[in-house]
Design a protein around this motif. Sequence first.
Motif, PDB file in Angstrom:
ATOM      1  N   ASN A 471       0.822  -1.206   0.000  1.00 51.84           N
ATOM      2  CA  ASN A 471       0.000   0.000   0.000  1.00 51.84           C
ATOM      3  C   ASN A 471       0.862   1.264   0.000  1.00 51.84           C
ATOM      4  O   ASN A 471       0.547   2.255  -0.666  1.00 51.84           O
ATOM      5  N   LYS A 474       2.232   1.701  -3.454  1.00 53.34           N
ATOM      6  CA  LYS A 474       1.194   2.236  -4.343  1.00 53.34           C
ATOM      7  C   LYS A 474       0.922   3.714  -4.043  1.00 53.34           C
ATOM      8  O   LYS A 474       0.593   4.485  -4.952  1.00 53.34           O
ATOM      9  N   LYS A 514     -11.046  -6.615  -1.725  1.00 50.22           N
ATOM     10  CA  LYS A 514     -10.708  -5.266  -2.171  1.00 50.22           C
ATOM     11  C   LYS A 514     -11.903  -4.521  -2.753  1.00 50.22           C
ATOM     12  O   LYS A 514     -12.723  -5.105  -3.455  1.00 50.22           O
ATOM     13  N   ARG A 516     -11.822  -1.227  -5.066  1.00 46.26           N
ATOM     14  CA  ARG A 516     -10.781  -0.423  -5.718  1.00 46.26           C
ATOM     15  C   ARG A 516     -11.319   0.180  -7.003  1.00 46.26           C
ATOM     16  O   ARG A 516     -11.926  -0.518  -7.818  1.00 46.26           O
ATOM     17  N   GLN A 517     -11.122   1.478  -7.165  1.00 45.83           N
ATOM     18  CA  GLN A 517     -11.443   2.120  -8.438  1.00 45.83           C
ATOM     19  C   GLN A 517     -10.258   2.959  -8.865  1.00 45.83           C
ATOM     20  O   GLN A 517      -9.837   3.868  -8.147  1.00 45.83           O
ATOM     21  N   VAL A 518      -9.689   2.648 -10.033  1.00 46.94           N
ATOM     22  CA  VAL A 518      -8.535   3.375 -10.550  1.00 46.94           C
ATOM     23  C   VAL A 518      -8.763   3.697 -12.019  1.00 46.94           C
ATOM     24  O   VAL A 518      -9.662   3.136 -12.667  1.00 46.94           O
ATOM     25  N   ASP A 592      -5.400   7.596  -9.399  1.00 44.71           N
ATOM     26  CA  ASP A 592      -6.414   7.389  -8.368  1.00 44.71           C
ATOM     27  C   ASP A 592      -7.788   7.924  -8.744  1.00 44.71           C
ATOM     28  O   ASP A 592      -8.805   7.449  -8.242  1.00 44.71           O
TER      29      ASP A 592
END
Length: 610
Positions: A471, A474, A514, A516-518, A592
Amino acid sequence: MGSGIIAKIGHIRDGSRSRSGATNINGSLVYIMNKEKCDMKLTAISEGQVIREINYVMNDLKTVDGLYIGCKQISDINDSVAEMMQVKEFYGKTGGRVAMHLIISLNAEESGIENAGNLMLLADDMMSELFPEHQAVYAVHTNTDNLHVHILINSVGLDGKKIHMDNTYIALKLHPTINKFARRYGFTPNAEWERELEAEKLSIVDRKIKLRELIDLAIEQSTDVDMFVQVLKEGGNAVNVGKYVSIKTPDMSKAMRTYNLGSNYTLDAIKERIADRLEPFEASEVKNHVAEITGREVVSYTPNVIKKYKDMTDKEKKEAIHMLKLGRNPWLTKIHGNYAMRQASEEMARLALVHEIITTYSTTNSPEEAKKEIVERKKELGEEIKTVKKLLSKYKPQIELYKEMQVLMKRAYLYEHANLVEYKPEYERYQELEKRLEEGYGKTIAEVAEYADDLNNQILYAQAQVNELSNQYKAIISFQGRGNEEERNDEINLFTAIGHSEAKNEAFLYNLLKTRQVYLTSKDNKECYIRVLTLPAVINGRNSVATTVTVMSKAGTELEEFSSEEMTAKEFNQKIKDIRKNYGIRSCVVNDNENAAKNELNKEARKKSR
């Protein structure tokens, strides 16, 4: 009439002839798919007839220039080496035996070209039954008197499991399966294989279980190897000790070398276990590799101050391990509120805290140096995890006794204290196992329980650190992705950036679910970006994730979208490959949020215009 169908097995290794695993696999594929070897001996048969024959026997079989060449779990046969290596690299299993080369040959009397299609079907059926998760390429060679098929199999499966092909597996699984399909397609089975199979009374699994139990019992009663051999022989077993140890029980047709039973059963391991069986347990320690990041008042994914595992009180250990077993990280602050609030909070905290991460891990305040330091710490953790796992393996016989006692404990108690006579067998077995622990290893059940739990908890603790370091890594990448660095050195391939396989693996193995949105951008295409949304899911009763991939135009218009929930893993991977090909995306950067992605596109466009 010949002796029937036959098979030969070879192994392709990493580093042989000073060449990499990929190079050696490629060399074998070039040989297998050689046109001269695959060409028909009967020149009167045209290529068109061959293609029609292939289409007749199985529509799904692929042909290359009209030749009998097929594949399993491979989306593009011309890219098969890269696809195989991608699986190996994902699971970190690129060394040792990288592939298996299997050749299945027919009798000369059955080697007419009209049998080539059925021989391909035999190879395909054998792969589906024995190695359904493994990639393979196969080709029928028609340039000899005996029609034969070459099968090149990736040693690492899509599930991460590696093929272990010993003589017992060959005799009890491979040969019978080939014979079964030989009969299905009208070929002569190998009679010698069937005679060997009939002589074997125990399955390979039963034999291994029985031999492990015999060896464990003999070790518990022995002070040296001579005594160990004597104990086994007194039980009616044939034992031979030379470079290896081989044992044959009365109900086995032939002896088995003990190294086939696992690392605890080689000759050196047996000697060590006899010498050390009464010694105290070997201690281990997983150190704390996560830097202490302090001084924040908002939610972020950087670590809280946490003590080293060895310095925790029993209560603190229990609390940390409890959080880990729930799938939570003890370095993470619990997030309250809705998704928007969480995003806003993280946005406020990110820049200041990333700066602190960089200055903590880098003496020169360099993001690249900080990332290298984090990678090194992850490697150190990996070695510590290996050490703990080796101890779990070393003491597996004692731990397995303890686990069986756990299962029996309640019923044994009810027999002893509540006089429930139906549980007498469980009570007697519990007493037997307790005696074996005390006399064979000098340990009590409490000692084994405490040691086993501590090792397992250390692995949880270490894996949580690995996750937290990831993390932090990232976080630095995200910082660089926001234009805070002049140069971008964090480009990764599209599969890694989407991260579906990694998220699915973490959900299944560690219960880490998870959300997660990228947004992905690439210097290869400045007219679009990719939105990736990963959410927790339950698939076939197991924790997993669902990933939706959306390709967006620079103006924000949806170009195409697909989800892992709507297709198989193979189809999902193929869709990603199609994006890579159709949009020319070789590498990409993770952003992000959508604004950061659009800014990245505009920045590259400005560079290009200058």
